[in-house]
Design a protein around this motif. Structure first.
Motif, PDB file in Angstrom:
ATOM      1  N   TYR A  60       0.836  -1.204   0.000  1.00 19.83           N
ATOM      2  CA  TYR A  60       0.000   0.000   0.000  1.00 19.83           C
ATOM      3  C   TYR A  60       0.872   1.256   0.000  1.00 19.83           C
ATOM      4  N   SER A  61       1.938   1.203   0.791  1.00 16.94           N
ATOM      5  CA  SER A  61       2.803   2.377   0.904  1.00 16.94           C
ATOM      6  C   SER A  61       3.454   2.727  -0.432  1.00 16.94           C
ATOM      7  N   LEU A  62       4.013   1.727  -1.096  1.00 13.85           N
ATOM      8  CA  LEU A  62       4.713   2.008  -2.355  1.00 13.85           C
ATOM      9  C   LEU A  62       3.739   2.380  -3.475  1.00 13.85           C
ATOM     10  N   SER A  63       2.474   1.968  -3.353  1.00 14.51           N
ATOM     11  CA  SER A  63       1.485   2.353  -4.370  1.00 14.51           C
ATOM     12  C   SER A  63       0.889   3.726  -4.072  1.00 14.51           C
ATOM     13  N   PHE A  64       0.553   3.971  -2.796  1.00 16.06           N
ATOM     14  CA  PHE A  64      -0.238   5.153  -2.468  1.00 16.06           C
ATOM     15  C   PHE A  64       0.473   6.134  -1.533  1.00 16.06           C
ATOM     16  N   GLY A  65       1.730   5.822  -1.185  1.00 16.19           N
ATOM     17  CA  GLY A  65       2.502   6.745  -0.352  1.00 16.19           C
ATOM     18  C   GLY A  65       2.917   7.981  -1.151  1.00 16.19           C
ATOM     19  N   THR A  66       3.617   8.881  -0.491  1.00 16.44           N
ATOM     20  CA  THR A  66       4.023  10.145  -1.120  1.00 16.44           C
ATOM     21  C   THR A  66       4.759   9.895  -2.434  1.00 16.44           C
ATOM     22  N   ASP A  67       4.326  10.594  -3.464  1.00 17.19           N
ATOM     23  CA  ASP A  67       4.833  10.362  -4.824  1.00 17.19           C
ATOM     24  C   ASP A  67       6.321  10.657  -4.974  1.00 17.19           C
ATOM     25  N   HIS A  68       6.985   9.803  -5.754  1.00 24.26           N
ATOM     26  CA  HIS A  68       8.374  10.071  -6.144  1.00 24.26           C
ATOM     27  C   HIS A  68       8.465  10.074  -7.661  1.00 24.26           C
ATOM     28  N   GLY A  69       8.471  11.250  -8.237  1.00 24.69           N
ATOM     29  CA  GLY A  69       8.662  11.404  -9.676  1.00 24.69           C
ATOM     30  C   GLY A  69       7.542  10.857 -10.533  1.00 24.69           C
ATOM     31  N   GLY A  70       6.389  10.603  -9.947  1.00 24.20           N
ATOM     32  CA  GLY A  70       5.273  10.082 -10.727  1.00 24.20           C
ATOM     33  C   GLY A  70       5.318   8.576 -10.915  1.00 24.20           C
ATOM     34  N   PHE A  71       6.401   7.924 -10.442  1.00 28.46           N
ATOM     35  CA  PHE A  71       6.578   6.514 -10.757  1.00 28.46           C
ATOM     36  C   PHE A  71       6.308   5.563  -9.596  1.00 28.46           C
ATOM     37  N   ILE A  72       6.535   6.018  -8.371  1.00 26.54           N
ATOM     38  CA  ILE A  72       6.390   5.100  -7.241  1.00 26.54           C
ATOM     39  C   ILE A  72       6.015   5.896  -5.986  1.00 26.54           C
ATOM     40  N   GLY A  73       5.277   5.231  -5.092  1.00 24.93           N
ATOM     41  CA  GLY A  73       4.918   5.895  -3.842  1.00 24.93           C
ATOM     42  C   GLY A  73       6.052   5.791  -2.822  1.00 24.93           C
ATOM     43  N   GLY A  74       5.898   6.473  -1.729  1.00 22.78           N
ATOM     44  CA  GLY A  74       6.971   6.520  -0.730  1.00 22.78           C
ATOM     45  C   GLY A  74       6.814   5.468   0.353  1.00 22.78           C
ATOM     46  N   LEU A  75       7.630   5.612   1.391  1.00 23.76           N
ATOM     47  CA  LEU A  75       7.641   4.632   2.479  1.00 23.76           C
ATOM     48  C   LEU A  75       6.835   5.114   3.683  1.00 23.76           C
ATOM     49  N   ASN A  76       6.103   6.215   3.513  1.00 24.44           N
ATOM     50  CA  ASN A  76       5.444   6.818   4.673  1.00 24.44           C
ATOM     51  C   ASN A  76       4.274   6.008   5.227  1.00 24.44           C
ATOM     52  N   VAL A  90      -6.003  12.772   0.873  1.00 24.22           N
ATOM     53  CA  VAL A  90      -5.923  12.710  -0.591  1.00 24.22           C
ATOM     54  C   VAL A  90      -6.908  11.719  -1.196  1.00 24.22           C
ATOM     55  N   TYR A  91      -6.951  10.504  -0.624  1.00 25.34           N
ATOM     56  CA  TYR A  91      -7.766   9.430  -1.200  1.00 25.34           C
ATOM     57  C   TYR A  91      -9.045   9.256  -0.388  1.00 25.34           C
ATOM     58  N   ALA A  92     -10.169   9.080  -1.039  1.00 23.18           N
ATOM     59  CA  ALA A  92     -11.419   8.731  -0.369  1.00 23.18           C
ATOM     60  C   ALA A  92     -11.572   9.495   0.939  1.00 23.18           C
ATOM     61  N   THR A  93     -11.716  10.787   0.836  1.00 23.71           N
ATOM     62  CA  THR A  93     -11.608  11.658   2.013  1.00 23.71           C
ATOM     63  C   THR A  93     -12.815  11.610   2.946  1.00 23.71           C
ATOM     64  N   THR A  94     -13.801  10.759   2.637  1.00 22.30           N
ATOM     65  CA  THR A  94     -14.955  10.662   3.532  1.00 22.30           C
ATOM     66  C   THR A  94     -15.020   9.328   4.263  1.00 22.30           C
ATOM     67  N   VAL A  95     -13.975   8.505   4.109  1.00 26.63           N
ATOM     68  CA  VAL A  95     -13.961   7.206   4.803  1.00 26.63           C
ATOM     69  C   VAL A  95     -12.633   7.064   5.539  1.00 26.63           C
ATOM     70  N   PRO A  96     -12.586   6.211   6.571  1.00 30.69           N
ATOM     71  CA  PRO A  96     -11.310   5.990   7.260  1.00 30.69           C
ATOM     72  C   PRO A  96     -10.242   5.518   6.275  1.00 30.69           C
ATOM     73  N   HIS A  97      -9.043   5.980   6.467  1.00 29.49           N
ATOM     74  CA  HIS A  97      -7.941   5.611   5.576  1.00 29.49           C
ATOM     75  C   HIS A  97      -7.777   4.095   5.505  1.00 29.49           C
ATOM     76  N   LEU A  98      -8.000   3.418   6.644  1.00 26.15           N
ATOM     77  CA  LEU A  98      -7.888   1.954   6.673  1.00 26.15           C
ATOM     78  C   LEU A  98      -8.863   1.281   5.714  1.00 26.15           C
ATOM     79  N   ALA A  99     -10.062   1.841   5.583  1.00 29.15           N
ATOM     80  CA  ALA A  99     -11.057   1.245   4.685  1.00 29.15           C
ATOM     81  C   ALA A  99     -10.589   1.354   3.240  1.00 29.15           C
ATOM     82  N   PHE A 100     -10.048   2.528   2.876  1.00 31.03           N
ATOM     83  CA  PHE A 100      -9.532   2.687   1.512  1.00 31.03           C
ATOM     84  C   PHE A 100      -8.364   1.734   1.274  1.00 31.03           C
ATOM     85  N   MET A 101      -7.501   1.598   2.273  1.00 25.02           N
ATOM     86  CA  MET A 101      -6.335   0.721   2.152  1.00 25.02           C
ATOM     87  C   MET A 101      -6.765  -0.726   1.905  1.00 25.02           C
TER      88      MET A 101
END
Lengths: 410, 112
Positions: A60-76, A90-101
């Motif tokens: 989840y982190s590498l897909s949806f974490g902080t962007d690096h150059g448009g190619f990969i997500g971060g480790l956050n 950023v994502y699905a701002t009306t549901v818990p982040h865990l649900a989107f994950m």
């Protein structure tokens, strides 16, 4: 701000998409010979274990974490750090982040399960597990970031993919083809009759897939309102149109087969996936009809004319269905359905088709090349294929020490 | 004593069984078998295209009778299993050395 209606729908949708993987296991498992039923089912079911773990650890982190150059997500978000009961900003701002994950986790799981249909009845289980972990990490995760990640380069370009036509279906379909090229045909293909062991099981699997697909597509609205309803109806309409079309085409050639009709439904669901929340529900009809025709004649060309043993037709169903779906999104999309989308060709924006083509070429090309490299790597280290005797005996016994229909006594 | 093995069409079993029962031949073993003869096979369909299945489902009846009863049993089977089309099956007759009734230990003629 958490919205309880949206949260309920997204959690329900996650559960629906989860059910698609056992559904796929039955769909695939019914189509192989009886000595390989369990091994085929296991290839899908094992993804619930493998990918379910890797996704929360780093996927989840590498897909949806902080962007690096448009190619990969971060480790956050590594190990679900910073992913909690509050919504993401950023994502699905009306549901818990865990649900989107967890909703996204189910997509990653089934995508890996999808390509296994191409290599059943001969692939070594250990090799498939190693390949699947590598493929998730180096193919699924980056491409999911390109298309869906905040800052992903295809997302910024404006390529539309509502629920995974490129990320899920094109990715899996193209990779399936690349893997078959490395692995070769099953022993005896195409001369020996390889009869499906249980078509009712295929129908049950297809039914679960259709059912779960409402979570896949309508859930991708990430809210429980009008957009989800529109995507829901578009999804059902495309599945209906494609199932009916396949039935008629099969009938013209000889008889209206059950296997063909349920296959048509799945192909229609594949094609509407990227489009579901961008097109009018009625556009599901042309999208479904064309999907069935492309996939049917694709199978004729690939399997019957060329003799490529993509055993359960993953490329013809998901690769071709995914390509058509992505293009169809560029043709039929309209901002009247979804203001966050774009108009397509029919609404005066031919550029959208070009953007969709870029998405298809980028994801398809990347998946093909990476799968070939990773597959080769696994082949020279672990060995992709089982031995001759193991294949003859069947993978249920040789890989898992079990048989599906055992016992002389009732 | 002879063992009669008859391969017949599935749908003829009830008629054959009734005819044998009428002549007081009750005992038999029936199994599902696959096989082929002049009937060859049938074409089945995959998602696209066809494949041939050249072994067709049949039933095999086995019964052991006294030598004098062989022709009556064969007649009953032939008359009731025949449709006149290819695929009606075959009958094999072979000698039996020993018969034992498990319940009583009786041997040969009294055990048939």
């Amino acid at each position: 701000m958490v919205n309880s209606g949206d949260t309920a729908w997204l959690l329900m949708s996650s559960a629906l998409v989860m059910l698609m993987t056992p559904g796929l296991a039955l769909f695939y498992g019914g189509m192989v010979r009886r000595k390989n039923v369990l091994s085929t089912i296991m290839m899908s079911f094992a993804c619930l274990g493998l990918v379910g773990l890797l996704w929360v650890l780093y996927g989840y982190s590498l897909s949806f974490g902080t962007d690096h150059g448009g190619f990969i997500g971060g480790l956050n978000f590594l190990g679900l750090a910073n992913v909690g009961q509050e919504p993401s900003s950023v994502y699905a701002t009306t549901v818990p982040h865990l649900a989107f994950m967890v909703f996204q986790a189910m997509f990653a799981i089934i995508t890996v399960a999808l390509f296994t249909g191409a290599v059943v009845e001969r692939v070594k289980f250990s090799a498939l597990l190693v390949f699947s972990a590598l493929w998730l990490t180096l193919v699924y995760i980056p491409t999911a970031h390109w298309v869906w990640g905040s800052g992903g380069w295809l997302a910024r370009l404006g390529a539309l993919d509502f629920a995974g036509g490129t990320v899920v279906h094109l990715n899996a379909g193209v990779s399936a083809l690349a893997l078959v090229m490395l692995l070769g045909r099953r022993r005896g293909f195409p001369n020996d009759a390889m009869e499906p062991n249980n078509i009712p099981m295929v129908v049950l699997g297809a039914g679960l897939l259709w059912f779960g697909w409402f979570g896949f597509n309508a859930g991708s609205a990430l809210t429980s309102g009008g957009l989800a309803s529109s995507a829901f109806v578009a999804t059902n309409t495309a599945a209906a149109a494609a199932a009916f079309t396949w039935m008629i085409v099969s009938w013209i050639h000889k008889r209206p087969t059950v296997l063909g009709t349920v296959t048509g439904a799945v192909v229609g669901l594949v094609a509407i996936t990227p489009a579901a929340g961008y097109v009018t529900p009625i556009a599901g009809i042309p999208i479904g009809i064309v999907a069935a025709l492309i996939s049917y004649y694709g199978m004729v060309l690939l399997k019957i004319k060329r003799g490529v043993d993509d055993s359960l037709d993953v490329f013809a169903c998901h690769g071709l269905g995914g390509i058509w779906g992505a293009l169809a999104t560029g043709i039929f999309a309209t901002v009247t359905v979804n203001g966050a989308g774009s108009d397509g060709l029919l609404y005066g924006n031919g550029m959208q088709v070009l953007k969709q083509l870029v998405g298809i070429a980028a994801v398809g090309g990347y998946a093909f090349i990476l799968t070939t490299v990773l597959g080769k790597l696994v082949d020279v280290t672990v060995g992709l294929r089982v031995g001759q005797e193991e294949e003859t005996v069947g993978l249920d016994i040789s890989q898992h020490g079990e048989r599906a229909y055992g016992g002389l006594l009732r | 004593m002879k063992k009669i093995e008859a391969i017949i069409r599935e749908e003829r079993l009830n008629a054959v069984k009734a005819a044998l029962e009428e002549k007081s031949y009750f005992g038999m073993t029936v199994s599902e078998v696959s096989g082929r003869g002049k009937q060859k096979g049938i074409a089945l369909q995959w998602r696209v295209g066809e494949y041939r299945v050249d072994l067709l489902p049949k039933l095999k009846i086995e019964l052991v009778v006294l030598d004098d009863d062989v022709s009556a049993v064969i007649d009953a089977i032939v008359i009731n299993a025949r449709t006149g089309e290819t695929g009606d099956g075959k009958i094999f007759v072979m000698p039996v050395e020993t018969v034992v009734r498990v319940r009583t230990g009786d041997r040969n003629e009294s055990a048939v």
